[in-house]
Design a protein around this motif. Structure first.
Motif, PDB file in Angstrom:
ATOM      1  N   GLU A 179      34.881  53.295  51.437  1.00  0.00           N
ATOM      2  CA  GLU A 179      36.000  53.188  50.507  1.00  0.00           C
ATOM      3  C   GLU A 179      36.214  54.500  49.755  1.00  0.00           C
ATOM      4  OE1 GLU A 179      38.103  50.811  50.134  1.00  0.00           O
ATOM      5  OE2 GLU A 179      37.167  49.287  51.403  1.00  0.00           O
ATOM      6  N   CYS A 180      35.806  55.596  50.377  1.00  0.00           N
ATOM      7  CA  CYS A 180      35.870  56.903  49.722  1.00  0.00           C
ATOM      8  C   CYS A 180      37.314  57.279  49.399  1.00  0.00           C
ATOM      9  CB  CYS A 180      35.209  57.948  50.615  1.00  0.00           C
ATOM     10  SG  CYS A 180      35.199  59.612  49.920  1.00  0.00           S
ATOM     11  N   ARG A 181      38.206  57.072  50.349  1.00  0.00           N
ATOM     12  CA  ARG A 181      39.602  57.479  50.148  1.00  0.00           C
ATOM     13  C   ARG A 181      40.263  56.656  49.055  1.00  0.00           C
ATOM     14  NH1 ARG A 181      43.174  57.994  55.434  1.00  0.00           N
ATOM     15  NH2 ARG A 181      41.521  59.534  55.765  1.00  0.00           N
ATOM     16  N   ARG A 182      39.995  55.360  49.023  1.00  0.00           N
ATOM     17  CA  ARG A 182      40.599  54.510  47.989  1.00  0.00           C
ATOM     18  C   ARG A 182      40.085  54.871  46.603  1.00  0.00           C
ATOM     19  NH1 ARG A 182      40.463  48.287  49.248  1.00  0.00           N
ATOM     20  NH2 ARG A 182      41.645  48.407  47.293  1.00  0.00           N
ATOM     21  N   HIS A 240      52.286  49.808  36.700  1.00  0.00           N
ATOM     22  CA  HIS A 240      51.326  50.712  37.337  1.00  0.00           C
ATOM     23  C   HIS A 240      49.914  50.467  36.803  1.00  0.00           C
ATOM     24  CE1 HIS A 240      49.639  54.357  39.032  1.00  0.00           C
ATOM     25  NE2 HIS A 240      49.200  54.693  37.828  1.00  0.00           N
ATOM     26  N   LEU A 241      49.787  50.274  35.488  1.00  0.00           N
ATOM     27  CA  LEU A 241      48.473  49.986  34.904  1.00  0.00           C
ATOM     28  C   LEU A 241      47.903  48.675  35.442  1.00  0.00           C
ATOM     29  CD1 LEU A 241      48.725  50.994  31.138  1.00  0.00           C
ATOM     30  CD2 LEU A 241      47.263  51.990  32.884  1.00  0.00           C
ATOM     31  N   ALA A 242      48.736  47.651  35.553  1.00  0.00           N
ATOM     32  CA  ALA A 242      48.265  46.362  36.082  1.00  0.00           C
ATOM     33  C   ALA A 242      47.820  46.501  37.536  1.00  0.00           C
ATOM     34  CB  ALA A 242      49.375  45.319  35.953  1.00  0.00           C
ATOM     35  N   LYS A 243      48.540  47.291  38.313  1.00  0.00           N
ATOM     36  CA  LYS A 243      48.172  47.501  39.719  1.00  0.00           C
ATOM     37  C   LYS A 243      46.848  48.258  39.828  1.00  0.00           C
ATOM     38  CE  LYS A 243      49.765  49.790  43.934  1.00  0.00           C
ATOM     39  NZ  LYS A 243      50.834  50.642  44.538  1.00  0.00           N
ATOM     40  N   VAL A 244      46.670  49.308  39.021  1.00  0.00           N
ATOM     41  CA  VAL A 244      45.428  50.070  39.054  1.00  0.00           C
ATOM     42  C   VAL A 244      44.251  49.206  38.600  1.00  0.00           C
ATOM     43  CG1 VAL A 244      44.224  52.058  38.070  1.00  0.00           C
ATOM     44  CG2 VAL A 244      46.601  52.271  38.763  1.00  0.00           C
ATOM     45  N   ILE A 260      47.009  41.841  32.157  1.00  0.00           N
ATOM     46  CA  ILE A 260      45.942  42.766  32.536  1.00  0.00           C
ATOM     47  C   ILE A 260      44.605  42.056  32.361  1.00  0.00           C
ATOM     48  CG2 ILE A 260      44.734  44.858  31.828  1.00  0.00           C
ATOM     49  CD1 ILE A 260      47.390  46.160  31.319  1.00  0.00           C
ATOM     50  N   GLN A 261      43.897  41.863  33.454  1.00  0.00           N
ATOM     51  CA  GLN A 261      42.590  41.237  33.446  1.00  0.00           C
ATOM     52  C   GLN A 261      41.712  41.940  34.472  1.00  0.00           C
ATOM     53  OE1 GLN A 261      41.422  39.003  31.441  1.00  0.00           O
ATOM     54  NE2 GLN A 261      43.184  37.927  30.578  1.00  0.00           N
ATOM     55  N   ILE A 262      40.448  42.147  34.134  1.00  0.00           N
ATOM     56  CA  ILE A 262      39.478  42.695  35.090  1.00  0.00           C
ATOM     57  C   ILE A 262      38.780  41.513  35.726  1.00  0.00           C
ATOM     58  CG2 ILE A 262      37.440  44.137  35.381  1.00  0.00           C
ATOM     59  CD1 ILE A 262      38.388  45.838  33.111  1.00  0.00           C
ATOM     60  N   ASP A 263      39.139  41.255  36.967  1.00  0.00           N
ATOM     61  CA  ASP A 263      38.687  40.069  37.675  1.00  0.00           C
ATOM     62  C   ASP A 263      37.452  40.387  38.509  1.00  0.00           C
ATOM     63  OD1 ASP A 263      39.501  37.239  38.635  1.00  0.00           O
ATOM     64  OD2 ASP A 263      39.168  38.349  40.485  1.00  0.00           O
ATOM     65  N   ILE A 264      36.485  39.474  38.498  1.00  0.00           N
ATOM     66  CA  ILE A 264      35.255  39.636  39.272  1.00  0.00           C
ATOM     67  C   ILE A 264      35.262  38.619  40.401  1.00  0.00           C
ATOM     68  CG2 ILE A 264      32.732  39.667  39.206  1.00  0.00           C
ATOM     69  CD1 ILE A 264      34.041  41.899  37.606  1.00  0.00           C
ATOM     70  N   CYS A 265      35.765  39.058  41.559  1.00  0.00           N
ATOM     71  CA  CYS A 265      35.776  38.242  42.787  1.00  0.00           C
ATOM     72  C   CYS A 265      36.473  36.903  42.586  1.00  0.00           C
ATOM     73  CB  CYS A 265      34.351  38.018  43.296  1.00  0.00           C
ATOM     74  SG  CYS A 265      33.485  39.529  43.756  1.00  0.00           S
ATOM     75  N   GLY A 266      37.420  36.828  41.658  1.00  0.00           N
ATOM     76  CA  GLY A 266      38.136  35.585  41.414  1.00  0.00           C
ATOM     77  C   GLY A 266      37.303  34.500  40.759  1.00  0.00           C
ATOM     78  N   LEU A 288      40.883  48.444  40.655  1.00  0.00           N
ATOM     79  CA  LEU A 288      39.549  48.635  40.087  1.00  0.00           C
ATOM     80  C   LEU A 288      38.710  47.361  40.238  1.00  0.00           C
ATOM     81  CD1 LEU A 288      37.681  50.510  38.352  1.00  0.00           C
ATOM     82  CD2 LEU A 288      38.649  49.392  36.359  1.00  0.00           C
ATOM     83  N   SER A 289      39.317  46.211  39.998  1.00  0.00           N
ATOM     84  CA  SER A 289      38.595  44.944  40.148  1.00  0.00           C
ATOM     85  C   SER A 289      38.175  44.719  41.590  1.00  0.00           C
ATOM     86  CB  SER A 289      39.467  43.778  39.672  1.00  0.00           C
ATOM     87  OG  SER A 289      39.852  43.944  38.322  1.00  0.00           O
ATOM     88  N   HIS A 290      39.036  45.101  42.533  1.00  0.00           N
ATOM     89  CA  HIS A 290      38.710  44.916  43.945  1.00  0.00           C
ATOM     90  C   HIS A 290      37.575  45.837  44.385  1.00  0.00           C
ATOM     91  CE1 HIS A 290      39.283  44.042  48.188  1.00  0.00           C
ATOM     92  NE2 HIS A 290      39.342  45.345  48.419  1.00  0.00           N
ATOM     93  N   LEU A 291      37.573  47.066  43.898  1.00  0.00           N
ATOM     94  CA  LEU A 291      36.560  48.026  44.323  1.00  0.00           C
ATOM     95  C   LEU A 291      35.188  47.747  43.706  1.00  0.00           C
ATOM     96  CD1 LEU A 291      38.545  51.403  44.264  1.00  0.00           C
ATOM     97  CD2 LEU A 291      37.587  50.268  46.263  1.00  0.00           C
ATOM     98  N   PHE A 292      35.166  47.274  42.454  1.00  0.00           N
ATOM     99  CA  PHE A 292      33.904  47.128  41.738  1.00  0.00           C
ATOM    100  C   PHE A 292      33.495  45.676  41.503  1.00  0.00           C
ATOM    101  CE2 PHE A 292      35.245  51.368  40.808  1.00  0.00           C
ATOM    102  CZ  PHE A 292      34.086  52.103  40.615  1.00  0.00           C
TER     103      PHE A 292
END
Length: 341
Positions: A90-93, A192-196, A303-309, A200-204
């Protein structure tokens, strides 16, 4: 954030095997990928050795407790290997995410986390040297300390990214307060902030879920040490044993609290932004319609930081985790009382 601090953190995360490399040059990315491959090969060898060879017997510790401690240590190594593997592919993402999150000015919040990270590194080094002086074990403890430091550094990595998101949301909030009437641009920036944040939630998300599960494994080690000291009297009740036990679990709790607090502050600002929009009067019907549309967008796309749903990262989650740990400790103490009887 100053340039030297940015380079220092990048190098630290690369040495821990958490990123492939944020450098724009091809040579930097190649060097980062090589470091990750070396770390993966070493961790894969340790995992294979654990599952193919028998657990070495330690005369001073009962075999059951030795297996539990070695199992939790191997869990740290397996999660470290997973994070390194994920960072490699996932280096590029991740680089794209970093490009969308420009560095913010260094704050006391960032320096406090850096001081905590340096303190943990120093304590890790001290414990490795102490174990070598007491039992003559060096290489295995050094490997475990490296994986422990790298896995805990994952919290710092995400905390810094959440802080960057918080800085951008703060700028958006100031623009609304200052009376900016370009609501179309404001809505685009919020989207844009909500998308980022979702990226972030998907990557971490998965790695943070595994780290929070590991916290329960740390408490299992603490309970086992308590059982061996208080009832089996395998270890003497010394300050060194107490310090080792607290070092297993206390830094992880502090880091979980830090990331939950940072995420809670970030999410709370988005809710305050919605309240601020609701309080704006609007000079014309068109402007009022734009304000209501912006507030509706924030309500429909929060805006929520989701952990695997499974759950959101905030202080309520931290409270639930503490209550779960307390319940587990009560069950363990009941089990200890039965064993003692």
């Amino acid at each position: 954030m100053s340039l030297w601090l940015e380079h220092f953190l990048t190098g630290y995360f690369q040495l821990c095997g958490l990123v492939c490399g944020w450098s724009g040059s091809r040579l930097g990315r190649l060097l980062g990928s090589t470091i990750l491959v070396i770390i993966l090969i070493e961790l894969a060898g340790e995992i294979e050795t654990y599952f193919t060879e028998e657990t070495p017997e330690i005369k001073s510790i009962p075999s059951y407790f030795a297996k539990v401690i070695l199992g939790v240590n191997m869990a740290y190594k397996m999660i470290h290997a997973w994070i390194a593997f994920w960072a490699l592919f996932e280096c590029r993402r991740l680089r794209h995410l970093m490009d969308e999150l420009p560095p913010v000015k260094a704050t006391p919040f960032i320096y406090r986390h850096l001081i905590l990270e340096i303190t943990l590194f120093a304590c890790n080094a001290f414990l490795v040297v102490s174990e070598y002086n007491i039992r003559g074990i060096y290489l295995e403890n050094l490997r475990y300390a490296y994986s422990l430091q790298a896995v805990r550094a994952r919290y710092l990595q995400m905390t810094l990214l959440v802080d960057r998101l918080d800085g951008q949301l703060e700028q958006l909030h100031h623009r609304v307060i200052s009376g900016s009437s370009d609501y179309k641009t404001l809505r685009l920036d919020y989207a844009h902030l909500a998308k980022v944040t979702r990226s972030l939630s998907h990557l971490f998300g998965l790695s943070l879920l595994l780290l929070n599960v590991l916290c329960l494994g740390d408490w299992i080690i603490v309970c086992n040490v308590y059982f061996m000291v208080a009832y089996l009297q395998v270890f003497p009740a010394t300050i060194f044993i107490f310090g080792q036990t607290m070092f297993v679990v206390f830094p992880t709790l502090v880091k979980i609290w830090s990331i939950c607090a940072a995420s809670h502050r970030y999410v709370s600002k988005s809710k305050r932004l919605q309240q601020q929009l609701n309080d704006l009067p609007g000079q014309t019907p068109l402007e009022r319609s734009q304000i209501e549309g912006f507030a509706l967008q924030i309500m429909q796309d929060p805006i929520q930081i989701d952990i695997c749903g499974i759950y959101h990262l905030n202080l309520q989650t931290l409270a639930g985790m503490f209550f779960f740990i307390l319940e587990a400790l009560v069950i363990f103490l009941q089990f200890v009382s039965l064993v003692r009887t």
